[in-house]
Scaffold this motif. Structure first.
Motif, mmCIF file in Angstrom:
data_model
loop_
_atom_site.group_PDB
_atom_site.id
_atom_site.type_symbol
_atom_site.label_atom_id
_atom_site.label_comp_id
_atom_site.label_asym_id
_atom_site.label_seq_id
_atom_site.Cartn_x
_atom_site.Cartn_y
_atom_site.Cartn_z
ATOM 1 N N ILE A 165 0.759 -1.222 0.085
ATOM 2 C CA ILE A 165 0.016 0.164 -0.068
ATOM 3 C C ILE A 165 0.856 1.272 0.143
ATOM 4 C CG2 ILE A 165 -1.730 1.495 1.375
ATOM 5 C CD1 ILE A 165 -2.915 -1.215 2.151
ATOM 6 N N LEU A 166 2.061 1.432 0.795
ATOM 7 C CA LEU A 166 2.668 2.439 0.800
ATOM 8 C C LEU A 166 3.418 2.551 -0.350
ATOM 9 C CD1 LEU A 166 4.174 2.005 4.396
ATOM 10 C CD2 LEU A 166 2.485 3.691 3.580
ATOM 11 N N THR A 167 3.981 1.384 -0.985
ATOM 12 C CA THR A 167 4.765 1.407 -2.307
ATOM 13 C C THR A 167 3.889 2.089 -3.535
ATOM 14 O OG1 THR A 167 6.003 -0.298 -1.615
ATOM 15 C CG2 THR A 167 6.077 0.126 -4.035
ATOM 16 N N PHE A 168 2.702 1.548 -3.672
ATOM 17 C CA PHE A 168 1.758 1.861 -4.794
ATOM 18 C C PHE A 168 0.929 2.950 -4.441
ATOM 19 C CE2 PHE A 168 2.685 -2.583 -5.322
ATOM 20 C CZ PHE A 168 3.408 -2.681 -6.266
ATOM 21 N N ALA A 169 0.707 3.663 -3.272
ATOM 22 C CA ALA A 169 -0.233 4.680 -3.172
ATOM 23 C C ALA A 169 0.452 5.987 -3.697
ATOM 24 C CB ALA A 169 -0.374 5.006 -1.376
ATOM 25 N N GLN A 170 1.587 6.118 -3.710
ATOM 26 C CA GLN A 170 2.163 7.483 -4.282
ATOM 27 C C GLN A 170 1.996 7.381 -5.925
ATOM 28 O OE1 GLN A 170 2.759 10.035 -2.536
ATOM 29 N NE2 GLN A 170 2.019 8.914 -0.775
ATOM 30 N N THR A 171 1.659 6.333 -6.459
ATOM 31 C CA THR A 171 1.621 6.332 -8.020
ATOM 32 C C THR A 171 0.288 6.486 -8.092
ATOM 33 O OG1 THR A 171 0.830 4.216 -8.327
ATOM 34 C CG2 THR A 171 3.285 4.548 -7.844
ATOM 35 N N ASP A 172 -0.253 6.968 -9.705
ATOM 36 C CA ASP A 172 -1.482 6.839 -10.045
ATOM 37 C C ASP A 172 -1.854 5.752 -10.937
ATOM 38 O OD1 ASP A 172 -2.811 9.204 -9.268
ATOM 39 O OD2 ASP A 172 -2.327 10.449 -10.832
ATOM 40 N N ALA A 173 -1.173 4.567 -10.682
ATOM 41 C CA ALA A 173 -1.535 3.488 -11.389
ATOM 42 C C ALA A 173 -2.852 2.780 -10.986
ATOM 43 C CB ALA A 173 -0.405 2.328 -10.994
ATOM 44 N N SER A 174 -3.630 2.137 -11.776
ATOM 45 C CA SER A 174 -4.958 1.455 -11.589
ATOM 46 C C SER A 174 -4.697 0.376 -10.813
ATOM 47 C CB SER A 174 -5.694 1.294 -12.675
ATOM 48 O OG SER A 174 -5.945 2.358 -13.700
ATOM 49 N N ILE A 175 -5.317 0.206 -9.547
ATOM 50 C CA ILE A 175 -5.181 -0.827 -8.847
ATOM 51 C C ILE A 175 -6.432 -1.960 -8.630
ATOM 52 C CG2 ILE A 175 -4.551 -1.714 -6.494
ATOM 53 C CD1 ILE A 175 -2.959 0.622 -6.131
ATOM 54 N N LEU A 176 -6.375 -3.189 -8.970
ATOM 55 C CA LEU A 176 -7.421 -4.071 -8.571
ATOM 56 C C LEU A 176 -7.055 -4.825 -7.102
ATOM 57 C CD1 LEU A 176 -9.758 -5.548 -9.772
ATOM 58 C CD2 LEU A 176 -8.386 -7.226 -10.742
ATOM 59 N N ILE A 177 -8.126 -4.595 -6.204
ATOM 60 C CA ILE A 177 -7.887 -5.301 -5.067
ATOM 61 C C ILE A 177 -8.819 -6.671 -5.193
ATOM 62 C CG2 ILE A 177 -8.520 -5.100 -2.554
ATOM 63 C CD1 ILE A 177 -8.387 -2.208 -2.943
ATOM 64 N N VAL A 178 -8.159 -7.649 -4.761
ATOM 65 C CA VAL A 178 -8.786 -9.010 -4.821
ATOM 66 C C VAL A 178 -8.747 -9.657 -3.545
ATOM 67 C CG1 VAL A 178 -8.610 -11.273 -5.941
ATOM 68 C CG2 VAL A 178 -7.960 -9.447 -7.342
ATOM 69 N N GLY A 179 -10.021 -10.203 -3.161
ATOM 70 C CA GLY A 179 -10.196 -10.823 -1.595
ATOM 71 C C GLY A 179 -11.757 -11.160 -1.600
ATOM 72 N N GLU A 180 -11.642 -12.195 -0.512
ATOM 73 C CA GLU A 180 -12.919 -12.789 -0.169
ATOM 74 C C GLU A 180 -13.679 -11.741 0.236
ATOM 75 O OE1 GLU A 180 -12.387 -16.246 1.782
ATOM 76 O OE2 GLU A 180 -11.103 -17.273 0.408
ATOM 77 N N THR A 181 -15.162 -12.194 0.430
ATOM 78 C CA THR A 181 -16.058 -11.352 0.968
ATOM 79 C C THR A 181 -16.074 -11.236 2.557
ATOM 80 O OG1 THR A 181 -17.999 -12.010 -0.638
ATOM 81 C CG2 THR A 181 -18.474 -10.747 1.655
ATOM 82 N N GLY A 182 -15.666 -9.733 2.993
ATOM 83 C CA GLY A 182 -15.480 -9.470 4.616
ATOM 84 C C GLY A 182 -14.179 -9.437 4.820
ATOM 85 N N THR A 183 -13.249 -9.490 3.785
ATOM 86 C CA THR A 183 -11.814 -9.153 4.057
ATOM 87 C C THR A 183 -11.382 -7.742 4.350
ATOM 88 O OG1 THR A 183 -11.116 -9.379 1.704
ATOM 89 C CG2 THR A 183 -11.018 -11.328 3.001
ATOM 90 N N GLY A 184 -12.357 -6.778 3.742
ATOM 91 C CA GLY A 184 -11.835 -5.386 4.060
ATOM 92 C C GLY A 184 -11.271 -4.656 2.782
ATOM 93 N N LYS A 185 -11.857 -5.019 1.596
ATOM 94 C CA LYS A 185 -11.386 -4.355 0.290
ATOM 95 C C LYS A 185 -11.445 -3.045 0.147
ATOM 96 C CE LYS A 185 -13.624 -7.321 -2.153
ATOM 97 N NZ LYS A 185 -14.226 -8.142 -0.920
#
Length: 462
Positions: A165-185
Motif C-alpha cells: 500500500i505504501l509503495t503503490f499509494a504514491q503512484t497513479d496506477a490503476s489498482i485491482l484489489i482481490v479478496g474474499e467477501t468480508g476481508t476489508g477491500k
C-alpha cells in the motif's frame, strides 16, 4: 559447532572489559554473520548508541567505572525499546534479575552455551528490526487514521500488504484489489487514497452491484436537466465527484457486460459526457477496483471484457482471508471486544485459552466481518452469563465451518493452543518469566525455546 559465514546481520554492540572473552564472543558472532562492534568500556559504547541504532547491546555486568547495570540505565533513557542482553558470572543471578526488572531484554549466565546465546541475540535482533520497521512505517503515516491502526495484524501477509500500500499509494496506477467477501477491500482502497497525493480530494465509491443497469450512465457520468423524465436539474455523476481524487469501483465483477465499453472509454480518454449532453468533460481521477471473483477466468469465459480488465489491473493487491492470518485473529478479536465494550459501556470479557483455540481453529468463511459480529455478541452475551466463543460459533449461520470441520491439522491446532496459552500466561503475569514458568510448569530453557518458536517476546507483555 561449525558456522558458515552468512549475509551480515545485526549490528551487535559487544561490551566486555576482558579482552579474551570479548574476542571469543566477537569471533563467534562474526562467523554467525553478525556485524560486531567491540568495546572494552561502556562509556565508549554509549557514544555509538542512539535512538536510530538498529542493533542490540550485549554487555557483561561486572566492569570497572560503568557496569552493565549502569549501561542499561543509560540505554533505557536513550531508547526504552533497545534490547540489552546482559552476561553475568556465576552467583550474579540476583543482580541480573534486578536488571531484567529494570528493562533488560534477557540475561545469560557464565559459562554459557554459545548456541543459546545466539538464539537470544537472534530473537533480540528480530525484535529490534520489528521496532525499527514499525517506526519507519509510522514515520510515513501522518494521517490521523494511521495505516498500522487501520490494517491491524502482525502476520507476514499483512506486513507485506501494508508495504505494498505504501509503495503503490504514491503512484497513479490503476489498482485491482482481490479478496474474499468480508476481508476489508474498501478499507484497503481508502488506505491507498489516504496515503496518496490525492488524499485532500474526494474518495467516491461505486457499488457496481447496487446500480440498476438503466440508471448506470446517469449515476456514473451524470445527466443534464431534461435528459429523462424526472431529471429536472443538472446532476454531476461519480466521475465528476471524484475529479482530482479517487474513484473506487466495488464489486467490479457485477458490472453488466453491456455497460463495460462505456466505462472503458471513460477510463481510456479520461473524459465523460453527461447523459443528455454533448460537451466532453475532462476528469482527473485515480481508479481503484475490487472484486471477490477471478476476473481473468471471467474474461476467458466472455463475462468480462479483457481490455477493461487490463485497464484496471496495472497493480493487483491480494487481501489474505482471515484463516491465513494466524494469530492476527486474536489481535483483532481483542481489539473488537474492546471497542464494543466501550460502545456498550461494559468491560470487555477476556477470552480464555479454550476461546483462543476456538478462534484460531475456525475457518472464518465470513472473514473479518464475521469476526466483528462474533466479538460484538461475545461482549453482549457475557453481560449476564459466561458464553464461550465456540458456543457463539456453533450458533452462527456458518456452523458447518466449526472446529470439527476445520482443515487445520492436529499438530497445527496444538501449536496454536500452546502459543495462545503462553501468550495468555505472560499477559496475566505482566511478562514475569518466573511466574509464567511456575504456572506453565516449564523449565526456563523450555519456555525460552517455545517463545522463540512462536516469536513471542516478553517485552510485549511488560
Amino acid at each position: 559447532m561449525n558456522i558458515a559465514p552468512t549475509t551480515p546481520k545485526g549490528p551487535v554492540i559487544l561490551v566486555d572489559d576482558q579482552s579474551d572473552m570479548r574476542a571469543s564472543i566477537a569471533q563467534f558472532f562474526g562467523l554467525a554473520g553478525y556485524q560486531v562492534q567491540e568495546y572494552s568500556r561502556a562509556q565508549d559504547a554509549l557514544a555509538h548508541i542512539t535512538k536510530e541504532f538498529e542493533g542490540i547491546i550485549l554487555s557483561d555486568i561486572k566492569m570497572p567505572d560503568m557496569d552493565g547495570h549502569d549501561l542499561l540505565s543509560h540505554c533505557q533513557k536513550i531508547d526504552r525499546e533497545l534490547p540489552v542482553i546482559l552476561i553475568t558470572g556465576h552467583g550474579d543471578v540476583p543482580m541480573a534479575v534486578s536488571a531484567m526488572r529494570a528493562g533488560a531484554y534477557d540475561f545469560i549466565e557464565k559459562p554459557f552455551d554459545p548456541e543459546l546465546l545466539v538464539d537470544i541475540v537472534a530473537r533480540a535482533c528480530d525484535k529490534r528490526n520489528l521496532v525499527m520497521e514499525n517506526r519507519r512505517l509510522r514515520h510515513n503515516l501522518d494521517e490521523a487514521g494511521q495505516l498500522g491502526g487501520r490494517l491491524v495484524g502482525t502476520s507476514e501477509v499483512m506486513h507485506r500488504l501494508r508495504e505494498d500500500i505504501l509503495t503503490f499509494a504514491q503512484t497513479d496506477a490503476s489498482i485491482l484489489i482481490v479478496g474474499e467477501t468480508g476481508t476489508g477491500k474498501e478499507l484497503v482502497a481508502r488506505a491507498l487514497h489516504d496515503q496518496s497525493s490525492r488524499k485532500d480530494h474526494d474518495f467516491a465509491a461505486i457499488n457496481c452491484a447496487a446500480i440498476p443497469e438503466s440508471m448506470f450512465e446517469s449515476e456514473v457520468f451524470g445527466h443534464e436537466a431534461g435528459a429523462f423524465t424526472g431529471a429536472n436539474n443538472q446532476r454531476a455523476g461519480w466521475f465528476e465527484q471524484a475529479d482530482k481524487g479517487t474513484l473506487f469501483l466495488d464489486e467490479l465483477s457485477a458490472l453488466p457486460v453491456g455497460l463495460q465499453p462505456k466505462l472503458l472509454r471513460a477510463l481510456q480518454e479520461r473524459e465523460i459526457t453527461r447523459l443528455g449532453g454533448s460537451k466532453l468533460l475532462p476528469v482527473d481521477i485515480r481508479v481503484i477496483s475490487a472484486t471477490n471473483l477471478d476476473l481473468e477466468k471471467a474474461a476467458n469465459e466472455g463475462d468480462f471484457r479483457s481490455d477493461l480488465l487490463y485497464r484496471l489491473n496495472s497493480v493487483e493487491l491480494h487481501i489474505p482471508p482471515l484463516r491465513e492470518r494466524g494469530e492476527d485473529v486474536l489481535i483483532l478479536f481483542d481489539l473488537f471486544t474492546y471497542r464494543f465494550g466501550q460502545r456498550y459501556n461494559r468491560s470487555s470479557p477476556t477470552p480464555d485459552a479454550t476461546d483462543r483455540l476456538a478462534l484460531l481453529s475456525y475457518t472464518w468463511p465470513g472473514n473479518v466481518r464475521q469476526l466483528i459480529n462474533i466479538a460484538e455478541r461475545y461482549v453482549l452475551r457475557n453481560i449476564r452469563k459466561t458464553t464461550s466463543v465456540e458456543e457463539l460459533l456453533n450458533g452462527s449461520a456458518s456452523s458447518e465451518n466449526t472446529l470439527s470441520d476445520s482443515p487445520i491439522s492436529l499438530k497445527e491446532r496444538m501449536e496454536a493452543f500452546e502459543a495462545a496459552l503462553i501468550r495468555q500466561t505472560l499477559n496475566e503475569t505482566s511478562g514475569n518469566i518466573a511466574k509464567a514458568m511456575e504456572r506453565l510448569d516449564l523449565p526456563r530453557r523450555t519456555l525460552n525455546e517455545k517463545m522463540a518458536k512462536y516469536a513471542i517476546e516478553r517485552s510485549d507483555f511488560l
